[in-house]
Design an enzyme around this catalytic site. Structure first.
Site: not given
Length: 771
Positions: A180, A209, A280, A342-343, A409, A434, A436, A484-486
Site C-alpha cells: 500500500r 496487493d 488482492h 484472505d478477503e 487474523w 493490528y 494500524d 497495514w499501511t493504507e
C-alpha cells in the site's frame, strides 16, 4: 493548583524491587543499600534472573573478549549495539580473560532452544554463553540493555546476576505492508534493528496487493513497470502546476531484497514473503489482464478496502503463479512462504461461465473448493522447493494440505479450528494485534482506524486459547503483530504505529506467561525510549502525553487531563513549562477565563514527552474540532488524511464513511443563534465489496446536498444550508446555518446529505455563534 508533589505511579504498577524479582528468585531487600548499581530495565523480561551479592563496574578499561569465530561475530555486533556513552573498549579481542566481558559458545550443556542463553555477572566480569549463535546474539542484546538501563555515566556498575533465558514461542513476528505504501531499504533495516533489540525473529513482508506489486519476476516485466505504480486518488495524484497525473511507484530489486534478507539473517530474523492469491490481485492483473477473470484491462487500484478482482484459475495463470513462487524461493531462503488467501470475494468467479466450467472440470466443491485447489497446487510447488505454505485463516474454508500453517487474523477462532485440525498456527488477531488501529484517542494521533488497540490490550493478549488441550496447544507456533499501511504514507507514521506497542508484543512472545505484569512493564518501558531514539525510531509521542478536555463552567472552564498509560502528570497555569516539582494532577481543575494550561507526563522525575499547552477563552470553548466530537453511529469510523497538498502536511479528519454524521454532546445552545461549520472534501476511495450497501445516504433536497443540523441524531431539524458544487481553492468551505427553535442544551448532530461519491464532505470544525 494542587500543592501535592509526590508522583502517582502508573496504574497497577508494582514497586521496582518487586518488578525486578517478579516470577524470579530474589531475596527481600535485595536492592537495599545498592545506590549506584544499575537496576535492570529489560524488554522483554528474561525467563529467569537471579540477583547475587556484589557487582561489576564497566569503565573505559574494560575489554570485550570472544572465544571462537562465532563469538567474535556476536561480540562485534554487541559493540555496534552500544551508544557512544557506554564506557567500554568495545572492539573485541580473541581469547578468554577475567575482568572483562566474555562471549563464548558453550557446547558442554543442553540448551532448551537455539534462542537460549545465559549471563553471569560477578566481581570477575561478565560472561555470556549460549549453544548457538542466535542465543549468543540474544545474550548480547540483553547485556546491551543492562548497560543502558541507567543514566549515561563514565562508569556503569552492573549488579551481580545469573540469567537463564529462552523464549516462550519460536515465532515472534511483525508484518509490514510495503504494497500500500512503499518503504526504503534503509527504513526497513532500521525496523529490523529495532526488532532484533526486542528479540523478534520473523519479518513478514507483504509485497503484493491491489495497490502495488513490489518485486521483479523474470519473464513478467510489467509486474514492476506497470504493477508497481498507481495514481493516488484526488489531489494526491495530480501535479499542482501542470494538473498532470503523478504516479506513486516503487519496487525492490533482486539485489535490494537479498540485501534485506542478509541484513535480517545477521540479526537472526527470518523473512517471510507474502504474495496474496487469489484476491488482492489488482496490481498483477493491471500488468497482465489475462490473469484476471474478465481479461479486460484494469488500473492498479488507488482505493483502500476489499477489491473484487481475483486471479483466474486457468492453467496459464497457475504457471504464472508458479513462476512467482519460483522467484520467491530463490530470493527468500527461509522456511515459510505466505500466500495470503484472505478477503477473496468470489463474485467474479460466480459470475464467470469460464470459472464455473473450471470448477466442474476440476471436480471441486464450488468457489471455495477452487481456491483450495489453487492453494494445494502452490503448496506442492513450494514443498518441492523445501518451503512450507502459510496463509490467512480464510484458507480453512477449503481442504488444506496437512503441512499448511494458518495465520489467524479474524479473532482466535481460525487459530482454534486450525490447531484442532492439526495445523500449525500463528496468532495475529486484528482486534488485539493490528497496529494500524490507533493506540490512543488523542487528537494528535496519525491517520488510521480509531477503533483502539491500546498498549495494555496488546500486552494482555494470550496467544494460547484456553479451549485447546495440551496437544493442540503445541500447534501454536507463536504470535505476530501486523501493520497495514493504507494510511501511512511516511515511515514516521509506520514507526508511530509500531512503537511502543511492539515492545508489549515482544514480551508476550518471549516472557513466561506467569512473569508478565503490565504495571511492572510500564516501569521498564521508559528505558526503551532513549534506545529507540538512538536507532532513529520516531516512536509515538501520544501515549506519553496528556489528553486535555474542557467544558465551560460557571463563566470559567473545567479542565480534565488523562494520560493514556497512567503515568504521572504535572502542570502549570502561568504559561511556564512543567518541571519535576510542578503540581501533580489528581482531579479536574476549575480555572477563570482566559486560562492557559501546560501539562506533561513524568516518570522517575523525568519528562516522558513534550508538554501539551492549551489556551482557553470564552470563544474557544464554543468551538470544537472533529476530534472533539463523537460520530453518530460508529459504523465504520476512520481517521482519514486529506488528499492535498500532494506533498507536505495535510488535514486529518475523523469520519464514519458509512454514515458521515458528527455530534457535539450536550452542546450549550442558550443564546446561540447559528452554527458555523468548516468542512473539507476528500475522495471516497474505498472498495468495500459486500459491505458497500451499509453506506447510509440521507436523501438530498437540493442539487449538491445540504448541511443539516439536528437536535440529536434522530431529532428535529434545527438548520439546513445547501452545499456548494465545489469547495474553495484550499479544499475547504465554511458555512453558517441559522438555528431555529434550538433548546438550551442538546446533542448537536451535524451531517451532510446526498450520495456525493466519488467524493465526500467531512467536518473539520464546528463553532457556536452567539446571537
Amino acid at each position: 493548583m494542587s500543592n501535592k508533589e509526590s508522583e502517582m505511579k502508573p496504574r497497577a504498577v508494582v514497586p521496582t524491587i518487586v518488578a525486578f524479582c517478579l516470577g524470579l528468585f530474589c531475596a527481600p531487600g535485595a536492592w537495599a543499600g545498592d545506590a549506584g548499581i544499575v537496576i535492570p530495565k529489560l524488554l522483554p523480561q528474561p525467563a529467569h534472573m537471579v540477583r547475587k551479592p556484589g557487582s561489576f563496574v564497566v569503565g573505559g578499561n574494560i575489554r570485550v573478549h570472544a572465544d571462537g569465530a562465532v563469538a567474535r561475530t556476536v561480540a562485534t555486533q554487541f559493540a555496534a549495539m552500544l551508544p557512544a556513552s557506554v564506557p567500554l573498549q568495545a572492539k573485541p579481542v580473541a581469547g578468554k580473560a577475567k575482568g572483562g566481558i566474555a562471549f563464548a559458545i558453550d557446547a558442554s550443556q543442553a540448551w532448551p532452544s537455539p534462542d537460549a542463553y545465559a549471563i553471569d555477572i560477578d566481581a570477575d566480569g561478565v560472561r555470556v554463553r549460549a549453544g548457538d549463535d542466535k542465543g549468543l546474539y540474544y545474550g548480547a542484546v540483553t547485556l546491551a540493555q543492562l548497560l543502558t538501563s541507567g543514566e549515561p555515566a563514565p562508569r556503569v556498575e552492573l549488579p551481580a546476576l545469573h540469567v537463564d533465558d529462552a523464549p516462550r514461542f519460536g515465532w515472534r513476528g511483525l508484518m509490514l505492508d510495503s504494497a500500500r505504501h512503499f518503504q526504503s531499504v534503509d527504513d526497513i533495516k532500521r525496523l529490523l534493528d529495532a526488532m532484533a533489540q526486542l528479540k523478534l525473529d520473523v519479518f513478514h513482508w507483504h509485497l503484493t496487493d491491489d495497490q502495488g506489486w513490489r518485486f521483479p519476476v523474470p519473464g513478467w516485466p510489467k509486474l514492476t513497470t506497470t504493477g508497481a505504480c498507481r495514481v493516488p486518488a484526488g489531489d494526491a495524484g495530480i501535479n499542482e502546476a501542470t494538473r498532470e497525473p503523478v504516479p506513486y511507484c516503487g519496487f525492490y530489486s533482486e539485489a535490494q531484497i537479498r540485501d534485506v534478507v542478509a541484513y535480517a539473517a545477521a540479526r537472526h530474523i527470518d523473512v517471510v514473503p507474502e504474495v496474496d492469491i487469489p484476491g488482492h490481485a489488482t496490481a498483477a492483473i493491471a500488468a497482465y489482464p489475462q490473469l484476471g477473470v474478465s481479461g479486460q484491462p484494469v488500473a492498479v487500484s488507488s482505493e483502500w478496502g476489499v477489491n473484487v478482482n481475483l486471479f483466474n484459475a486457468d492453467e496459464a495463470t497457475m504457471r504464472f503463479l508458479e513462476d512467482v513462487m519460483g522467484q520467491v524461493t530463490k530470493l527468500f531462503p527461509g522456511r515459510y512462504v505466505h500466500i495470503g488467501g484472505d478477503e477473496a470475494v468470489k463474485d467474479q468467479w460466480k459470475a464467470s461461465a469460464k470459472m464455473q466450467a473450471r470448477i466442474r472440470e476440476l471436480g471441486v466443491n464450488g468457489e471455495e473448493g477452487l481456491q483450495a485447489w489453487m492453494i494445494a497446487r502452490l503448496e506442492r510447488h513450494l514443498s518441492a522447493h523445501g518451503k512450507r505454505l502459510i496463509g490467512w485463516d480464510e484458507i480453512l474454508a477449503g481442504k488444506l494440505p496437512p503441512s499448511a500453517t494458518v495465520m489467524s487474523w479474524r479473532g482466535a477462532e481460525g487459530g482454534i479450528d486450525a490447531a484442532k485440525q492439526g495445523h500449525d498456527v500463528v496468532m495475529a488477531p486484528a482486534g488485539d494485534l493490528y497496529l494500524d488501529y490507533l493506540q490512543t484517542d488523542s487528537p494528535d494521533e496519525i491517520p488510521g482506524r480509531p477503533t483502539l488497540v491500546t498498549l495494555k490490550q496488546v500486552y494482555d493478549f494470550e496467544p494460547v486459547p484456553k479451549v485447546l488441550d495440551a496437544q493442540q496447544a503445541t500447534h501454536i507456533l507463536g504470535v505476530q503483530a501486523n501493520v497495514w499501511t493504507e494510511h501511512m504514507r511516511t515511515i514516521a507514521r509506520v514507526q508511530h504505529a509500531l512503537f511502543p506497542r511492539i515492545a508489549a508484543l515482544a514480551e508476550v512472545a518471549w516472557s513466561p506467561k506467569s512473569a508478565r505484569d503490565y504495571g511492572e512493564f510500564l516501569q521498564r518501558l521508559p528505558a526503551m525510549l532513549p534506545r529507540w531514539r538512538a536507532l532513529g525510531i520516531a516512536y509515538a509521542a501520544t501515549p506519553f502525553q496528556p489528553i486535555v478536555s474542557a467544558e465551560a463552567q460557571d463563566g470559567g472552564v473545567e479542565i480534565a487531563l488523562r494520560e493514556p498509560l497512567g503515568y504521572t502528570m504535572r502542570y502549570t497555569t502561568d504559561g511556564s513549562a512543567p518541571t519535576a516539582i510542578s503540581p501533580t494532577y489528581y482531579t479536574s481543575l476549575g480555572l477563570p477565563l482566559p486560562a492557559t494550561l501546560s501539562a506533561q507526563a513524568f516518570f522517575d522525575g523525568k519528562p516522558l514527552g513534550a508538554a501539551v499547552t492549551r489556551t482557553f477563552t470564552a470563544a474557544s470553548l464554543r468551538s470544537r474540532s472533529d476530534e472533539e466530537l463523537a460520530t453518530c453511529a460508529r459504523k465504520l469510523v476512520l481517521r482519514l488524511e486529506d488528499d492535498g497538498p500532494r506533498t507536505g502536511d495535510r488535514a486529518i479528519f475523523n469520519v464514519d464513511i458509512f454514515d458521515p454524521c458528527w455530534t457535539w454532546k450536550r452542546a450549550p445552545l442558550a443564546d446561540i443563534g447559528a452554527v458555523e461549520v468548516r468542512a473539507g472534501r476528500i475522495p471516497y476511495f474505498f472498495q468495500l465489496a459486500h459491505d458497500e450497501p451499509s453506506r447510509a445516504f440521507k436523501p438530498a433536497k437540493t442539487a449538491h446536498g445540504e448541511l443539516e443540523v439536528h437536535a440529536g441524531c434522530d431529532g428535529p431539524l434545527l438548520a439546513a444550508v445547501p452545499m456548494p458544487e465545489q469547495p474553495d481553492a484550499d479544499g475547504f468551505i465554511t458555512l453558517r446555518a441559522r438555528l431555529q427553535n434550538a433548546p438550551g442544551t442538546s446533542d448537536l448532530c451535524i451531517r451532510f446529505t446526498g450520495d456525493t461519491r466519488p467524493t465526500m464532505w467531512v467536518l473539520d470544525r464546528v463553532t457556536l455563534v452567539p446571537r
